[in-house]
Scaffold this motif. Structure first.
Motif, PDB file in Angstrom:
ATOM      1  N   ASP A 140      36.853 107.244 125.450  1.00 14.48           N
ATOM      2  CA  ASP A 140      38.130 107.954 125.259  1.00 14.48           C
ATOM      3  C   ASP A 140      38.582 108.602 126.562  1.00 14.48           C
ATOM      4  O   ASP A 140      39.768 108.566 126.906  1.00 14.48           O
ATOM      5  N   ALA A 141      37.652 109.201 127.298  1.00 12.66           N
ATOM      6  CA  ALA A 141      37.989 109.851 128.569  1.00 12.66           C
ATOM      7  C   ALA A 141      38.499 108.813 129.567  1.00 12.66           C
ATOM      8  O   ALA A 141      39.478 109.051 130.279  1.00 12.66           O
ATOM      9  N   THR A 169      28.101 108.754 119.874  1.00 16.28           N
ATOM     10  CA  THR A 169      29.231 109.691 119.953  1.00 16.28           C
ATOM     11  C   THR A 169      29.556 110.005 121.409  1.00 16.28           C
ATOM     12  O   THR A 169      30.726 110.024 121.809  1.00 16.28           O
ATOM     13  N   LYS A 170      28.507 110.220 122.205  1.00 14.10           N
ATOM     14  CA  LYS A 170      28.704 110.522 123.636  1.00 14.10           C
ATOM     15  C   LYS A 170      29.391 109.353 124.343  1.00 14.10           C
ATOM     16  O   LYS A 170      30.309 109.554 125.136  1.00 14.10           O
ATOM     17  N   ARG A 195      31.327 107.084 122.949  1.00 12.72           N
ATOM     18  CA  ARG A 195      32.720 106.988 122.473  1.00 12.72           C
ATOM     19  C   ARG A 195      33.597 108.002 123.194  1.00 12.72           C
ATOM     20  O   ARG A 195      34.739 107.709 123.539  1.00 12.72           O
ATOM     21  N   GLN A 196      33.053 109.223 123.422  1.00  9.77           N
ATOM     22  CA  GLN A 196      33.816 110.243 124.143  1.00  9.77           C
ATOM     23  C   GLN A 196      34.094 109.782 125.574  1.00  9.77           C
ATOM     24  O   GLN A 196      35.183 110.003 126.104  1.00  9.77           O
ATOM     25  N   ARG A 197      33.119 109.123 126.189  1.00  8.97           N
ATOM     26  CA  ARG A 197      33.314 108.614 127.549  1.00  8.97           C
ATOM     27  C   ARG A 197      34.385 107.537 127.578  1.00  8.97           C
ATOM     28  O   ARG A 197      35.191 107.478 128.505  1.00  8.97           O
ATOM     29  N   SER A 250      42.019 107.852 128.628  1.00 10.18           N
ATOM     30  CA  SER A 250      43.037 108.848 129.002  1.00 10.18           C
ATOM     31  C   SER A 250      43.228 108.877 130.517  1.00 10.18           C
ATOM     32  O   SER A 250      44.338 109.066 131.000  1.00 10.18           O
TER      33      SER A 250
END
Length: 161
Positions: free
Chosen positions: A126-127, A119-120, A122-124, A130
């Motif tokens: 996504d960041a 999850t961590k 995937r968030q990276r 963006s």
């Protein structure tokens, strides 16, 4: 008045290189920062492909993060801004951290712990995605969608009336 030039180049990939950098921005410094990051990105991608200490889904995510970071670096190089050096410095610190993480022993191998790691990552990713969109938007087109060059085309016409 750089918009008319941008509109002409909009038929390609936005071609932000034709636009002069903002005052106080030194593209040479930004390029050298970007070149300093590249070996670390390459090492992260290479390590993600060759390490056996992490699960395959994490390997893929680290590789994607490395590739996306490379795209962000290229977008920054294409349209240098006053904050480009800070942005590149932050990216380099993140890549260095990822390189340490990818080789560090996994302390929590429980299903919840492993899921938290994914999850961590995937968030990276996504960041990073963006960030890429933000830098491409600063460049005035490129990956911000086909709407950007069209908007650029409209502005010179409005300016001439």
């Amino acid at each position: 008045m750089s918009q008319p030039g941008m509109a002409g180049a909009g038929s390609g990939m936005g071609q932000p290189a034709a636009q002069a950098p903002p005052p106080g921005v030194n593209p040479t410094v930004i390029n050298s920062f970007a070149q300093a990051i590249e070996p670390h990105i390459a090492e992260l991608i290479r390590t993600s492909q060759t390490t056996y200490s992490i699960p395959p889904d994490e390997k893929t995510l680290y590789q994607q993060i490395g590739e996306k970071t490379r795209e962000v670096v290229n977008a920054i190089k294409a349209a240098p801004q006053t904050d480009s050096v800070q942005a590149l410095s932050k990216l380099q610190n993140e890549i260095m951290e990822y390189k340490r993480e990818i080789t560090a022993p996994i302390t929590d191998r429980s299903p919840a712990g492993m899921q938290a790691r994914v999850t961590k990552l995937r968030q990276r990713l996504d960041a990073a995605t963006s960030q890429l969109q933000q830098h491409q938007a600063k460049a005035g087109g490129g990956g911000a969608g086909m709407g950007q060059p069209g908007m650029g085309m409209g502005q010179p016409g409005m300016g001439m009336t």
